[in-house]
Design a protein around this motif. Structure first.
Motif, PDB file in Angstrom:
ATOM      1  N   TYR A 138       0.332  -1.579   0.378  1.00 27.84           N
ATOM      2  CA  TYR A 138      -0.078  -0.669   0.098  1.00 27.84           C
ATOM      3  C   TYR A 138       1.019   1.408   0.394  1.00 27.84           C
ATOM      4  N   SER A 139       2.200   1.190   0.896  1.00 26.26           N
ATOM      5  CA  SER A 139       2.911   2.379   0.532  1.00 26.26           C
ATOM      6  C   SER A 139       3.680   2.320   0.653  1.00 26.26           C
ATOM      7  N   LYS A 181      -2.241   2.491   5.454  1.00 26.20           N
ATOM      8  CA  LYS A 181      -3.384   3.691   3.748  1.00 26.20           C
ATOM      9  C   LYS A 181      -3.423   5.460   4.372  1.00 26.20           C
ATOM     10  N   GLU A 196      -1.980  -3.149   7.493  1.00 20.06           N
ATOM     11  CA  GLU A 196      -3.319  -2.881   6.321  1.00 20.06           C
ATOM     12  C   GLU A 196      -3.624  -1.015   7.081  1.00 20.06           C
TER      13      GLU A 196
END
Length: 274
Positions: free
Chosen positions: A115-116, A248, A244
């Motif tokens: 996600y990053s 984000k 998770e």
């Protein structure tokens, strides 16, 4: 590992009357140390310190951070049967514990990377006496060690803020800080995060905030044009189950005590091959 550390661990494990290791005749033998489950390797230099201390010859094809499969050989050994038996449990305990931390860390890093590019860091929630080894295991797993001690970075925690307030605590820290030291402050609200940014914090830790609150605070700080050098960190109650959601949020660092205190040991074994 220093000699006095090795000797301290040996004193604990061998006791005053080690009969079991002396049951076998002392002669040169060969042995292997192998994994009994998939893992990320950590603690090789710790094991090597024990081998060197007892003059046990060793070879390995691996480095910390490698991914191993079940039954892969970590070390091949040759040396005194008595010495190998005496270091067996200590070496396996270190390898099992540290490989477990590295494996847990790698799993968390892999989740976040979907996600990053947020940095995954550990905390000072470590086993007393084992901090440097546990933090090195986090590094082997691809994580960040955060602070090694209270002297590395000035950390203004919630209890400091309760006694002094955000601005006063930061002012006092800036007056006392060395020129190489960063100042980090824990905050529990968007309002205090803004105060911290205005008062000159280098790192703002959003402590025990849910993912939605973190997102709102990050957006508020960006709209307020905080200085580019300020690092935004989130911590508190984060584990593999909710990682998770935090990955984000747009923060720079996610610090997780669970990298260490929720890791499971990896099953590692030593077997004589004579």
């Amino acid at each position: 590992m220093f000699a006095h550390e090795i000797e301290s661990f040996l004193e604990e494990d061998l006791g005053y009357n080690d009969i079991s290791c002396k049951l076998v005749p002392e002669r040169d033998v060969e042995a292997i140390i192998f994994t009994k489950e998939d893992c990320i390797v950590a603690g090789l230099e710790v094991a090597q310190s024990f081998f060197d201390y007892f003059r046990i010859h060793y070879t390995t094809d691996h480095t910390n951070g490698d991914r191993l499969l079940k039954d892969d050989i970590l070390f091949s050994l040759r040396g005194s049967s008595l010495s190998i038996l005496r270091i067996e449990r200590l070496v396996l305990n270190f390898l099992g514990h540290l490989c477990g931390i590295a494996t847990n860390t790698r799993q968390c890093v892999d989740i976040a990377r979907r996600y990053s590019d947020v940095r995954i860091a550990c905390t000072r929630k470590t086993t007393p006496g084992l901090r440097k080894y546990e933090k090195m295991a986090v590094i082997a797993g691809g994580g960040d060690p955060h602070r090694f001690s209270l002297s590395d970075t000035i950390m203004i925690k919630d209890n400091h803020v309760k006694m002094m307030g955000v601005e006063a605590a930061l002012l006092s820290a800036k007056e006392k800080a060395g020129f190489t030291q960063k100042i980090e402050i824990e905050v529990e609200s968007s309002a205090d995060a803004l105060k911290a940014a205005s008062a000159g914090a280098d790192i703002i830790m959003l402590d025990n905030m849910g993912p939605c609150d973190v997102i709102n605070t990050v957006e508020l700080l960006k709209r307020s044009s905080i200085p580019e050098h300020i690092i935004i960190e989130v911590s508190g109650g984060i584990d593999m189950g909710n990682l998770e959601d935090y990955a984000k949020t747009g923060v720079d660092v996610i610090s997780m005590g669970s990298l260490i205190h929720q890791s499971c040991w990896i099953d590692v074994s030593l077997e004589l091959t004579i």
